[in-house]
Design a protein around this motif. Structure first.
Motif, PDB file in Angstrom:
ATOM      1  N   ALA A  49      45.428  34.349  30.086  1.00  0.00           N
ATOM      2  CA  ALA A  49      45.647  35.795  29.983  1.00  0.00           C
ATOM      3  C   ALA A  49      44.407  36.529  30.480  1.00  0.00           C
ATOM      4  O   ALA A  49      43.280  36.195  30.123  1.00  0.00           O
ATOM      5  CB  ALA A  49      45.958  36.187  28.550  1.00  0.00           C
ATOM      6  N   GLN A  66      46.023  43.259  39.188  1.00  0.00           N
ATOM      7  CA  GLN A  66      47.205  42.691  38.535  1.00  0.00           C
ATOM      8  C   GLN A  66      47.957  41.760  39.492  1.00  0.00           C
ATOM      9  O   GLN A  66      48.336  40.646  39.127  1.00  0.00           O
ATOM     10  CB  GLN A  66      48.097  43.849  38.074  1.00  0.00           C
ATOM     11  CG  GLN A  66      49.245  43.428  37.198  1.00  0.00           C
ATOM     12  CD  GLN A  66      49.979  44.626  36.589  1.00  0.00           C
ATOM     13  OE1 GLN A  66      49.501  45.764  36.650  1.00  0.00           O
ATOM     14  NE2 GLN A  66      51.137  44.368  36.007  1.00  0.00           N
ATOM     15  N   ASP A  75      48.862  35.562  33.147  1.00  0.00           N
ATOM     16  CA  ASP A  75      49.533  36.671  32.469  1.00  0.00           C
ATOM     17  C   ASP A  75      48.548  37.840  32.457  1.00  0.00           C
ATOM     18  O   ASP A  75      47.367  37.656  32.159  1.00  0.00           O
ATOM     19  CB  ASP A  75      49.849  36.307  31.006  1.00  0.00           C
ATOM     20  CG  ASP A  75      50.893  35.210  30.898  1.00  0.00           C
ATOM     21  OD1 ASP A  75      51.813  35.177  31.744  1.00  0.00           O
ATOM     22  OD2 ASP A  75      50.784  34.381  29.978  1.00  0.00           O
ATOM     23  N   VAL A  76      49.038  39.029  32.747  1.00  0.00           N
ATOM     24  CA  VAL A  76      48.138  40.180  32.805  1.00  0.00           C
ATOM     25  C   VAL A  76      48.498  41.175  31.709  1.00  0.00           C
ATOM     26  O   VAL A  76      49.658  41.542  31.540  1.00  0.00           O
ATOM     27  CB  VAL A  76      48.216  40.877  34.182  1.00  0.00           C
ATOM     28  CG1 VAL A  76      47.176  41.998  34.256  1.00  0.00           C
ATOM     29  CG2 VAL A  76      47.987  39.871  35.300  1.00  0.00           C
ATOM     30  N   LEU A  77      47.497  41.568  30.971  1.00  0.00           N
ATOM     31  CA  LEU A  77      47.652  42.601  29.951  1.00  0.00           C
ATOM     32  C   LEU A  77      46.937  43.843  30.441  1.00  0.00           C
ATOM     33  O   LEU A  77      45.840  43.750  30.993  1.00  0.00           O
ATOM     34  CB  LEU A  77      46.969  42.164  28.658  1.00  0.00           C
ATOM     35  CG  LEU A  77      47.454  40.883  28.035  1.00  0.00           C
ATOM     36  CD1 LEU A  77      46.439  40.385  27.016  1.00  0.00           C
ATOM     37  CD2 LEU A  77      48.784  41.144  27.344  1.00  0.00           C
ATOM     38  N   ASN A  78      47.523  44.987  30.215  1.00  0.00           N
ATOM     39  CA  ASN A  78      46.843  46.223  30.583  1.00  0.00           C
ATOM     40  C   ASN A  78      46.434  46.961  29.330  1.00  0.00           C
ATOM     41  O   ASN A  78      47.252  47.244  28.460  1.00  0.00           O
ATOM     42  CB  ASN A  78      47.772  47.108  31.416  1.00  0.00           C
ATOM     43  CG  ASN A  78      48.071  46.481  32.760  1.00  0.00           C
ATOM     44  OD1 ASN A  78      47.172  45.986  33.422  1.00  0.00           O
ATOM     45  ND2 ASN A  78      49.335  46.464  33.154  1.00  0.00           N
ATOM     46  N   PHE A  79      45.160  47.264  29.256  1.00  0.00           N
ATOM     47  CA  PHE A  79      44.652  48.016  28.121  1.00  0.00           C
ATOM     48  C   PHE A  79      44.098  49.326  28.655  1.00  0.00           C
ATOM     49  O   PHE A  79      43.077  49.350  29.335  1.00  0.00           O
ATOM     50  CB  PHE A  79      43.566  47.227  27.407  1.00  0.00           C
ATOM     51  CG  PHE A  79      43.102  47.879  26.127  1.00  0.00           C
ATOM     52  CD1 PHE A  79      43.585  47.450  24.905  1.00  0.00           C
ATOM     53  CD2 PHE A  79      42.204  48.926  26.142  1.00  0.00           C
ATOM     54  CE1 PHE A  79      43.166  48.053  23.720  1.00  0.00           C
ATOM     55  CE2 PHE A  79      41.785  49.540  24.965  1.00  0.00           C
ATOM     56  CZ  PHE A  79      42.268  49.096  23.759  1.00  0.00           C
ATOM     57  N   VAL A 104      41.785  36.106  25.112  1.00  0.00           N
ATOM     58  CA  VAL A 104      41.681  36.527  26.515  1.00  0.00           C
ATOM     59  C   VAL A 104      40.308  36.126  27.044  1.00  0.00           C
ATOM     60  O   VAL A 104      39.292  36.395  26.400  1.00  0.00           O
ATOM     61  CB  VAL A 104      41.895  38.056  26.634  1.00  0.00           C
ATOM     62  CG1 VAL A 104      41.676  38.514  28.065  1.00  0.00           C
ATOM     63  CG2 VAL A 104      43.296  38.420  26.147  1.00  0.00           C
TER      64      VAL A 104
END
Lengths: 311, 311, 311
Positions: A49, A66, A75-79, A104
């Motif tokens: 991640a 991304q 896997d990409v998380l956007n914060f 992460v």
């Protein structure tokens, strides 16, 4: 930073291109070229991640990272740190440490303050990698990489023969700084910096560059013109008299571009202010590499993510 | 658009259902039915990136496309164009070209202006496909498809025998226009359009339809009632006197629905204004296909994404 | 809720830990421990879509669930209900039913109102599972689980021997309520609740607890201190005189922590107000399990998602 000289030792973070040894830089460009040629490797970061942690919004840079991370299988998380816990008073450091604790290991960080990303990197656990996606006026290293990749594709590896002009608001530009870091490391032969005095830095940023306020002189015979975006807030700050004046003096039109070498190329980091720092005919013309830069951005970011995170 | 008649030639984009030849439309419906029946194909778009590019917000449509793309194996990027580079003065065209340069080949675009999606499609590279997810009042073709799929499941293929009423703010509705395009192509036998004069278009939109301001007349014996959402801004614009008046004259209640055929079905594109254009007992009653429409939306969008993007 | 006693019968939803039978709770903790130890199972929810449906924003909880779902192979959709159809007047129930109709079977729901998640669960189809990610002051069951997991790792399974203090704004805290539910079920031997009278509930919440307004007394000899976040709106509401007063009376400093057992551990659900309810030296000190809680959050949420959704 001498430990970076041995390219067999993994980079812990990518915070700036300054002092990055030439073999490292060239290795990243070579790898990026392979990705630009279409190589994918969805196994490289599979099951990993990666989090974009933007304390200053930027959709285009976030999307580019991304896509790069997805093409490596992450896997990409956007914060979006402008609209979340930080607004509840949480420090940037606590935000980073919290997401890190969730497992992460890769962070793509943008922040409005110089040095903020380096400060976060210093707080990270060993094994966690931060990529500076732009901090204050200091650095935007992946933009520097993609610009070098684009120049190399167009003009070959021999940077010593290259004449480059960087035009516009250099003073407030992290893009210009990262480009200058990389151009020096690659030994660019003739680097010219051009802009109004109010938008030029008065420190070591311009060491070794020819500095001029005269765009025609700056363009004379160059192989590449790197235009910078004019932030509209420079007007409110009184650093630019008017957009019309700025366009007249520092806007790149096709007439002006004729001063450059016949096969000169034009770069711009985007988003463009069409009609201000660049005219439509140049932006969309045959010498423009602006969309090529965007394509190379994904490739350059894949190279960085792989170098920092692949096991 | 005659090239679309040969359904072996790939569609470059899906901008409208108008002029889409019947074999094309039926092929899309047939394929959508298979997806509605549970078929998945995570290999179809594996490794491909699809971007939702919404210049006007719509979470439910975005989610439906996102689920459709994921069930075909695509990576989905969300670009909320109302809160990003466009606010930095970038044109919609530059935003599209930039994301396209990053390697994205499929775009799902919503825009508040008529024709905006077609204009963007004209700027796209060959090999890039745009799906209109709603532009101005013009078209919302995947909504038209899902509505036809829903009607066909309930009433069979013989549209010539179908009596349909479309009720409400037809003038401002891209849903109504796409439904009318498709109903005509499929040869619906009796299309009735009903609403107050202030909310009915005065152009070719209603060609071939029976137009009435009397809801009871419109409903008489129909097989299907397609209700439209009343945007509350119609009040501020003076096009509707009050919500109470509108509900009394054009709201669908179960009492009113008895005028339709006994097995008539009710559709609504959502989100509903309960108590205004539709009452709870109809929305949640046995004749309502509203949630079926939502389910069919994912299937219809899978069919479109596959038709435009699968290699 | 007696059907939950037989842990072979699947849980339909996770709304609260209250009345959850001990074998169920222990089974979830055991499974969470395996995930905390590094187990992954990307096949468990492969091809399944899970939606975060937050009517109240919370990035950190959303990210934790997103990572948990991804590690089980699910596709995750984020629905920010504060900025979408709900603002068009759609009810929360219609939003849920719509996304459910799209084929989503798992929902992670946060809402500002007590009981709102249970009301939505009552409207869901059989086969759809809701996880309460926090509703009003009522419950935050996955936080309760991760806190129990963290306590168990530090202090072992024998909760009967455990002395715990919960400190701060218990009255408005769903975290405290879920912790109390779980501590009682696990048979914690000595539960102390401490805060100013204005921030303590006057109902059955505190049944069986020792209640005190004196922090020194509450901490005396405890094995674990569970600090709560002080929401700044408590000042505007007149429930807290000043942050300085609150810190002096209820802030946990290392000096104060010496009243607890020598090997006492400190928990906090985050985000922290450093310098208010907790000092830096405690938050970052050797007795702090705060980042461990965050790590355990992903594991606990994996256990819940698997229990509710895996086939």
């Amino acid at each position: 930073m001498t430990q970076h000289a041995d390219s067999a030792i993994p980079l812990p973070h990518l915070l700036t291109l300054e002092h990055l040894p030439r073999p490292r830089l060239v290795a990243l460009l070579d790898r990026a070229q392979r990705f630009a040629d279409g190589a994918d490797d969805r196994a490289a970061l599979a099951g990993m991640a990666v989090c974009t942690l933007f304390f200053e919004p930027s959709t285009r840079t976030r999307l580019s990272f991304q896509l790069a991370a997805q093409r490596l299988g992450a896997d990409v998380l956007n914060f979006d740190a402008s609209s979340s816990s930080t607004s509840k008073g949480e420090t940037a450091r606590d935000t980073l440490k919290t997401i890190e604790a969730m497992g992460v290991r890769g962070f793509i960080v943008r922040h409005k303050d110089d040095g903020a990303v380096a400060a976060l990197a210093a707080a990270a656990d060993p094994g966690t990698a931060l990529i500076n996606a732009g901090d204050g006026r200091s650095a935007h290293p992946t933009q520097g990489l993609l610009d070098m990749l684009t120049l190399r594709q167009a003009k070959g590896d021999d940077f010593a023969r290259l004449k480059v002009a960087i035009v516009g608001d250099v003073k407030h530009s992290r893009v210009a700084r990262s480009d200058l870091h990389a151009l020096r490391t690659l030994g660019a032969g003739d680097i010219r910096v051009c802009g109004p005095a109010s938008l030029l830095p008065d420190d070591a940023t311009l060491d070794g560059c020819t500095v001029t306020a005269d765009l025609d002189a700056a363009l004379d015979g160059v192989d590449a013109v790197m235009m910078l975006r004019l932030q509209r807030e420079r007007m409110a700050e009184g650093l630019v008299a008017s957009l019309d004046d700025y366009h007249r003096d520092y806007g790149l039109s096709s007439a002006r571009l004729r001063r450059a070498a016949r096969d000169a190329v034009v770069l711009h980091p985007g988003p463009m202010n069409r009609g201000i720092e660049i005219t439509d005919d140049v932006a969309d013309g045959p010498q423009s590499l602006i969309l090529k830069q965007v394509a190379n951005g994904v490739a350059a970011r894949m190279a960085v993510l792989e170098a920092l995170l692949a096991r």
